[in-house]
Design a protein around this motif. Sequence first.
Motif, PDB file in Angstrom:
ATOM      1  N   UNK A  52       0.837  -1.207   0.000  1.00 17.01           N
ATOM      2  CA  UNK A  52       0.000   0.000   0.000  1.00 17.01           C
ATOM      3  C   UNK A  52       0.871   1.256   0.000  1.00 17.01           C
ATOM      4  N   UNK A  53       2.094   1.113   0.473  1.00 14.71           N
ATOM      5  CA  UNK A  53       3.007   2.255   0.576  1.00 14.71           C
ATOM      6  C   UNK A  53       4.090   2.161  -0.484  1.00 14.71           C
ATOM      7  N   UNK A  54       4.545   3.320  -0.949  1.00 13.69           N
ATOM      8  CA  UNK A  54       5.744   3.350  -1.785  1.00 13.69           C
ATOM      9  C   UNK A  54       6.632   4.499  -1.320  1.00 13.69           C
ATOM     10  N   UNK A  55       7.889   4.437  -1.737  1.00 15.67           N
ATOM     11  CA  UNK A  55       8.910   5.368  -1.238  1.00 15.67           C
ATOM     12  C   UNK A  55       9.633   6.004  -2.413  1.00 15.67           C
ATOM     13  N   UNK A  56       9.932   7.286  -2.270  1.00 19.98           N
ATOM     14  CA  UNK A  56      10.679   7.996  -3.309  1.00 19.98           C
ATOM     15  C   UNK A  56      11.911   8.669  -2.703  1.00 19.98           C
ATOM     16  N   UNK A  57      12.954   8.781  -3.517  1.00 16.68           N
ATOM     17  CA  UNK A  57      14.169   9.488  -3.111  1.00 16.68           C
ATOM     18  C   UNK A  57      14.588  10.403  -4.236  1.00 16.68           C
TER      19      UNK A  57
ATOM     20  N   UNK B  67      17.066  14.162  -5.655  1.00 13.87           N
ATOM     21  CA  UNK B  67      18.291  14.956  -5.623  1.00 13.87           C
ATOM     22  C   UNK B  67      18.356  15.887  -4.429  1.00 13.87           C
ATOM     23  N   UNK B  68      17.208  16.115  -3.781  1.00 12.44           N
ATOM     24  CA  UNK B  68      17.179  16.975  -2.591  1.00 12.44           C
ATOM     25  C   UNK B  68      17.553  16.203  -1.319  1.00 12.44           C
ATOM     26  N   UNK B  69      17.897  14.906  -1.451  1.00 16.03           N
ATOM     27  CA  UNK B  69      18.278  14.091  -0.301  1.00 16.03           C
ATOM     28  C   UNK B  69      17.100  13.634   0.539  1.00 16.03           C
ATOM     29  N   UNK B  70      15.882  13.991   0.126  1.00 13.93           N
ATOM     30  CA  UNK B  70      14.704  13.609   0.906  1.00 13.93           C
ATOM     31  C   UNK B  70      14.179  12.243   0.461  1.00 13.93           C
ATOM     32  N   UNK B  71      13.780  11.443   1.448  1.00  8.34           N
ATOM     33  CA  UNK B  71      13.115  10.167   1.193  1.00  8.34           C
ATOM     34  C   UNK B  71      11.722  10.270   1.810  1.00  8.34           C
ATOM     35  N   UNK B  72      10.703   9.982   0.986  1.00  6.69           N
ATOM     36  CA  UNK B  72       9.311  10.227   1.396  1.00  6.69           C
ATOM     37  C   UNK B  72       8.500   8.947   1.253  1.00  6.69           C
ATOM     38  N   UNK B  73       7.631   8.706   2.244  1.00  8.74           N
ATOM     39  CA  UNK B  73       6.685   7.585   2.194  1.00  8.74           C
ATOM     40  C   UNK B  73       5.335   8.103   1.705  1.00  8.74           C
ATOM     41  N   UNK B  74       4.729   7.372   0.765  1.00  4.09           N
ATOM     42  CA  UNK B  74       3.416   7.726   0.209  1.00  4.09           C
ATOM     43  C   UNK B  74       2.471   6.558   0.407  1.00  4.09           C
ATOM     44  N   UNK B  75       1.216   6.878   0.665  1.00  2.00           N
ATOM     45  CA  UNK B  75       0.179   5.883   0.932  1.00  2.00           C
ATOM     46  C   UNK B  75      -0.798   5.903  -0.252  1.00  2.00           C
TER      47      UNK B  75
ATOM     48  N   UNK C  25      -2.111  11.965  -1.230  1.00  2.00           N
ATOM     49  CA  UNK C  25      -1.688  13.372  -1.135  1.00  2.00           C
ATOM     50  C   UNK C  25      -0.785  13.651   0.070  1.00  2.00           C
ATOM     51  N   UNK C  26      -0.839  12.754   1.080  1.00  2.00           N
ATOM     52  CA  UNK C  26      -0.102  13.046   2.312  1.00  2.00           C
ATOM     53  C   UNK C  26       1.219  12.297   2.365  1.00  2.00           C
ATOM     54  N   UNK C  27       2.249  12.873   1.753  1.00  2.00           N
ATOM     55  CA  UNK C  27       3.577  12.274   1.827  1.00  2.00           C
ATOM     56  C   UNK C  27       4.174  12.486   3.216  1.00  2.00           C
TER      57      UNK C  27
ATOM     58  N   UNK D 150       6.726   2.083 -11.480  1.00  2.00           N
ATOM     59  CA  UNK D 150       6.450   0.955 -10.586  1.00  2.00           C
ATOM     60  C   UNK D 150       5.018   0.522 -10.833  1.00  2.00           C
ATOM     61  N   UNK D 151       4.837  -0.760 -11.180  1.00  2.00           N
ATOM     62  CA  UNK D 151       3.482  -1.277 -11.347  1.00  2.00           C
ATOM     63  C   UNK D 151       3.053  -1.817  -9.990  1.00  2.00           C
ATOM     64  N   UNK D 152       2.182  -1.095  -9.314  1.00  2.00           N
ATOM     65  CA  UNK D 152       1.831  -1.424  -7.933  1.00  2.00           C
ATOM     66  C   UNK D 152       1.147  -2.780  -7.838  1.00  2.00           C
ATOM     67  N   UNK D 153       1.648  -3.622  -6.932  1.00  2.00           N
ATOM     68  CA  UNK D 153       0.994  -4.916  -6.701  1.00  2.00           C
ATOM     69  C   UNK D 153      -0.199  -4.749  -5.760  1.00  2.00           C
ATOM     70  N   UNK D 154      -0.334  -3.553  -5.183  1.00  2.00           N
ATOM     71  CA  UNK D 154      -1.451  -3.275  -4.267  1.00  2.00           C
ATOM     72  C   UNK D 154      -2.684  -2.798  -5.031  1.00  2.00           C
ATOM     73  N   UNK D 155      -2.500  -1.778  -5.872  1.00  2.00           N
ATOM     74  CA  UNK D 155      -3.654  -1.142  -6.527  1.00  2.00           C
ATOM     75  C   UNK D 155      -3.748  -1.447  -8.017  1.00  2.00           C
ATOM     76  N   UNK D 156      -2.678  -2.035  -8.595  1.00  2.00           N
ATOM     77  CA  UNK D 156      -2.662  -2.251 -10.040  1.00  2.00           C
ATOM     78  C   UNK D 156      -2.402  -0.986 -10.833  1.00  2.00           C
ATOM     79  N   UNK D 157      -2.133   0.134 -10.116  1.00  2.00           N
ATOM     80  CA  UNK D 157      -1.815   1.393 -10.791  1.00  2.00           C
ATOM     81  C   UNK D 157      -0.319   1.453 -11.106  1.00  2.00           C
TER      82      UNK D 157
END
Length: 306
Positions: free
Chosen positions: A29-34, A36-44, A49-51, A279-286
């Motif tokens: 259900x969650x994915x993560x992005x990293x 060039x700004x050095x930030x790593x964010x979790x998305x649901x 919308x709420x990273x 990324x082909x999500x295994x959770x939502x198929x999106x």
Amino acid sequence: MSKIQVNKSHTLTGHNDCIYALTEGSDPRFFYTGAGDGMVVEWDLDQPKNGKLIARLPHSVYALAIDRERNLLIIGHNFEGIHAIDLSESKEIWNLKLTDQAIFDIKVFGTEILIGTGDGVMIVVDAEKRAIKKHIKLSTKSIRVMAIATGKKHLAIGLSDHSIKILDLANDYQPLASLVGHTNSVFALGYSPDEQCLVSGGRDAQMKFWDSEHYSLTENVVAHMYAINFLSFKDDGKYLASCSMDKSIKVWDAVDHKLLKVIDKARNAGHGTSINKVLWSSYSGEVVSISDDRTISIWQIEAENP
């Protein structure tokens, strides 16, 4: 042939620089992005919308990987090493200084973390002892991408020397094959879900299909106008998404290798610059895509059977 319908469900913002790294969580259900700004964010994916900021590092993040067994997010911190984030606590629990090179990809296999670096060395780290086990020099050029066939215990490595190396994970990383055919750096690699096929893509804009029994080339497709940056299979094995420096995502029939859909700015309000990962999500198929334009897009991709 299925007709593919595409609908962009979300555009997510928050990163201040090009987004380079993308991985699905232990809980998909969650994915993560990293970025060039050095930030790593979790998305649901249920509330995209709420990273949630997970880490902020001084250098770019090109690579992220999930250690499912230990529920860790492994972050590749360029010119430094790796950071391990405990996902249940959302906090860093250890880090390891490994290299003064860029870290382009990370994979986890069993208790080992495999780190591909800009000087062609794969560093093997013991996840439980949190220590380096070995260095494997594969090339004088960068390791750009890795893919694992878990059942076969094969590791495929795409390099900037234009080759793909296949190593045996069951037999101490012994070489099994070296695949030659790309005329430039190999950026994209993926085994099909049934592990019968390895697909590669690179700076030469070609997508190559290799049978994983003998690693012989079965088909070559001129897939994009510019470099293919990444590819991702849908978990049912029917479809494959590729993304490119040409600012497009393409959806392919994974069985007959036919192009089914082009997603771009003109047709679908897609990204305005290079698309770095899909990324082909295994959770939502999106399909989730990240770009140099600092945005994340989430795409609903539906097949309409005739």
